[in-house]
Design a protein around this motif. Sequence first.
Motif, PDB file in Angstrom:
ATOM      1  N   ALA A   5      42.319  33.469  28.222  1.00 22.11           N
ATOM      2  CA  ALA A   5      41.504  34.169  29.221  1.00 22.11           C
ATOM      3  C   ALA A   5      40.900  35.431  28.633  1.00 22.11           C
ATOM      4  O   ALA A   5      39.767  35.819  28.974  1.00 22.11           O
ATOM      5  CB  ALA A   5      42.359  34.491  30.446  1.00 22.11           C
ATOM      6  N   VAL A   6      41.636  36.114  27.734  1.00 22.06           N
ATOM      7  CA  VAL A   6      41.118  37.330  27.112  1.00 22.06           C
ATOM      8  C   VAL A   6      39.913  36.997  26.234  1.00 22.06           C
ATOM      9  O   VAL A   6      38.872  37.684  26.265  1.00 22.06           O
ATOM     10  CB  VAL A   6      42.230  38.010  26.290  1.00 22.06           C
ATOM     11  N   ILE A   7      40.033  35.942  25.447  1.00 18.43           N
ATOM     12  CA  ILE A   7      38.923  35.536  24.582  1.00 18.43           C
ATOM     13  C   ILE A   7      37.736  35.064  25.417  1.00 18.43           C
ATOM     14  O   ILE A   7      36.570  35.362  25.122  1.00 18.43           O
ATOM     15  CB  ILE A   7      39.391  34.435  23.619  1.00 18.43           C
ATOM     16  N   PHE A   8      38.039  34.319  26.478  1.00 19.43           N
ATOM     17  CA  PHE A   8      36.980  33.818  27.360  1.00 19.43           C
ATOM     18  C   PHE A   8      36.217  34.974  27.987  1.00 19.43           C
ATOM     19  O   PHE A   8      34.981  34.954  28.099  1.00 19.43           O
ATOM     20  CB  PHE A   8      37.602  32.927  28.427  1.00 19.43           C
ATOM     21  N   ALA A   9      36.938  36.027  28.387  1.00 21.65           N
ATOM     22  CA  ALA A   9      36.284  37.187  28.990  1.00 21.65           C
ATOM     23  C   ALA A   9      35.442  37.930  27.966  1.00 21.65           C
ATOM     24  O   ALA A   9      34.298  38.341  28.252  1.00 21.65           O
ATOM     25  CB  ALA A   9      37.329  38.122  29.587  1.00 21.65           C
ATOM     26  N   ALA A  10      35.979  38.105  26.752  1.00 24.21           N
ATOM     27  CA  ALA A  10      35.218  38.826  25.728  1.00 24.21           C
ATOM     28  C   ALA A  10      33.966  38.062  25.317  1.00 24.21           C
ATOM     29  O   ALA A  10      32.905  38.660  25.087  1.00 24.21           O
ATOM     30  CB  ALA A  10      36.115  39.083  24.518  1.00 24.21           C
ATOM     31  N   ARG A  11      34.070  36.737  25.200  1.00 21.20           N
ATOM     32  CA  ARG A  11      32.910  35.943  24.815  1.00 21.20           C
ATOM     33  C   ARG A  11      31.876  35.863  25.932  1.00 21.20           C
ATOM     34  O   ARG A  11      30.688  35.626  25.669  1.00 21.20           O
ATOM     35  CB  ARG A  11      33.352  34.537  24.425  1.00 21.20           C
ATOM     36  N   SER A  12      32.326  36.028  27.170  1.00 15.47           N
ATOM     37  CA  SER A  12      31.402  35.966  28.300  1.00 15.47           C
ATOM     38  C   SER A  12      30.672  37.278  28.526  1.00 15.47           C
ATOM     39  O   SER A  12      29.651  37.319  29.227  1.00 15.47           O
ATOM     40  CB  SER A  12      32.149  35.589  29.587  1.00 15.47           C
ATOM     41  N   ALA A  13      31.206  38.369  27.962  1.00 18.06           N
ATOM     42  CA  ALA A  13      30.592  39.679  28.192  1.00 18.06           C
ATOM     43  C   ALA A  13      29.277  39.792  27.422  1.00 18.06           C
ATOM     44  O   ALA A  13      29.162  39.330  26.285  1.00 18.06           O
ATOM     45  CB  ALA A  13      31.554  40.783  27.746  1.00 18.06           C
ATOM     46  N   PRO A  14      28.250  40.414  28.017  1.00 18.27           N
ATOM     47  CA  PRO A  14      26.981  40.619  27.295  1.00 18.27           C
ATOM     48  C   PRO A  14      27.139  41.697  26.222  1.00 18.27           C
ATOM     49  O   PRO A  14      28.136  42.415  26.177  1.00 18.27           O
ATOM     50  CB  PRO A  14      26.016  41.064  28.400  1.00 18.27           C
ATOM     51  N   ARG A  15      26.133  41.815  25.388  1.00 19.29           N
ATOM     52  CA  ARG A  15      26.220  42.770  24.283  1.00 19.29           C
ATOM     53  C   ARG A  15      26.004  44.201  24.735  1.00 19.29           C
ATOM     54  O   ARG A  15      26.469  45.139  24.086  1.00 19.29           O
ATOM     55  CB  ARG A  15      25.195  42.415  23.206  1.00 19.29           C
ATOM     56  N   ASP A  16      25.284  44.417  25.803  1.00 17.83           N
ATOM     57  CA  ASP A  16      25.064  45.778  26.285  1.00 17.83           C
ATOM     58  C   ASP A  16      25.156  45.773  27.800  1.00 17.83           C
ATOM     59  O   ASP A  16      25.182  44.725  28.449  1.00 17.83           O
ATOM     60  CB  ASP A  16      23.704  46.326  25.825  1.00 17.83           C
ATOM     61  N   ARG A  17      25.198  46.961  28.372  1.00 19.88           N
ATOM     62  CA  ARG A  17      25.425  47.120  29.802  1.00 19.88           C
ATOM     63  C   ARG A  17      24.222  46.743  30.649  1.00 19.88           C
ATOM     64  O   ARG A  17      24.335  46.633  31.880  1.00 19.88           O
ATOM     65  CB  ARG A  17      25.809  48.570  30.102  1.00 19.88           C
ATOM     66  N   HIS A  18      23.082  46.560  30.035  1.00 13.91           N
ATOM     67  CA  HIS A  18      21.881  46.225  30.803  1.00 13.91           C
ATOM     68  C   HIS A  18      21.656  44.720  30.910  1.00 13.91           C
ATOM     69  O   HIS A  18      20.774  44.291  31.645  1.00 13.91           O
ATOM     70  CB  HIS A  18      20.652  46.877  30.152  1.00 13.91           C
TER      71      HIS A  18
END
Length: 487
Positions: free
Chosen positions: A23-36
């Motif tokens: 789940a940690v890896i899944f969350a990190a891979r799902s996050a965009p590169r920047d806040r916008h």
Amino acid sequence: MIASIVFLLIVVLGIPATFVCGAVIFAARSAPRDRHAHVGRNRLVVGAILSVFGLVAMALIAWSTHEDQHYDDFGSALTALAGVMAGALLIFGLGPFIPWLLLVLGRNASRLPPAFRPAVRPLADRPARTAAGVTTTMSAIAVAIAVVIISVAVTAKARAEYRPEGRLGALVVEGFSPDQAATVRAVIRQELSGAPIAENNGQRELGHISVETSDYSYWAETHIGDQALLRYLTGDPSTPYDPETAVVITTGEEGVTDSAKIQYAFFETNQSPSTKTIPAITVSPPEPRLRAVFIPAKVVQDLGFHLEPEQLIVDPSLHRTSAIERERLERRLGETAQIHLEQGYQAPTGWLYVVAVLVLIALVGALATIRSARSRRILLRAGGGSVAALRFFVGCRAAFSAALGTAMGACAGCVIGLLLAWPMTTPIDWDPAPRAPFETPWALIAALVVGLPAFAAAIAAFAPARWLTRSDRMSKPTLPPSPVSVP
């Protein structure tokens, strides 16, 4: 054989652990590169499908095991394992929703009080790292709360099903051979300062003896001995002893009996069982769960059996055996006999260490969200360069990230724990008793949900000033320019 069992346990338990850590890896891979940017819709859909599938699977497993009936032990183990995997799948599917919530909080920070805005906005900075930390907190808290609820349910079931091996405080020594009985008895008297010993006997010949009364049947609770054994069983020295009369020790719910029928048979003769009826009296047990029938040794000997001691018992009314004395006996007797000191049901506490480790992992995940050097520079500028203001903002950020992960983990953990409590407490006896009710430890769960963010905030706020202001990467020192010579 042991290596095979260890390998099987690693494989079986490693699958749900892989989902939880994934789940940690899944969350990190799902996050965009920047806040916008935005979290990919496909990731959210896949996560929602996996979580719903895990939830539905756990609900079906709970429904299939909610009846108080006999369940196969191997089938129950597989069902419980399937429920654990479904719970891990639920946690895994929640991974993409962490970065999505972080971005939503960061974009709507203006709705918060001005003092808290600088602490919440950096949550969306470096989304992959922050999402990994918050998801670590969420996963660890979910597993911890599920372990707490399941452990409470299993403990309640085990306490309800516990059957004492003797009176509270009694020392029971068994498992010795007949020719070692005299030696074992001598060792007990030496270590316990000559404490009187009661004998529970068994027949030497191959055969069986069972006792039935008009209202209740006793098969495994038959005790054969003398007046000392009767005094131990009843806890009352005034109980009348008659070498021709049985004593039924029960709470009286089965009624009062005035006779007992003894069925016995010798296996060597291959004859049909014989019966003999003797008078009986009914007395109350010293403890509610102690139910037995006492047969005088003379009655069994008159049937043609030769008796030999099977248990040597130290009556707690005459000598209260301590744990130190039990340890001395164990060292003296070694493998010769088995020693049991009845202390009532002892609830296991090993799960507390597991929960403590999981809470520590959750705390580390929450503190990992404040490791961004860029976010610390933003907070330092927001505080006007004041270290005190930086401490306040960093503490608020740690509290917000810990609260987010703890809240989601608590919801998931409560659902998993309450649903898996059914397959984890399935009765495997052929005559199952109703499941023991248990109280969900809401106070402990609430203390965990409130205490972890507060503790994370305190650690982050009172961290050393140099740790708060330093960069993640050590920059190389800048050398002064070398002088240039003019020709």
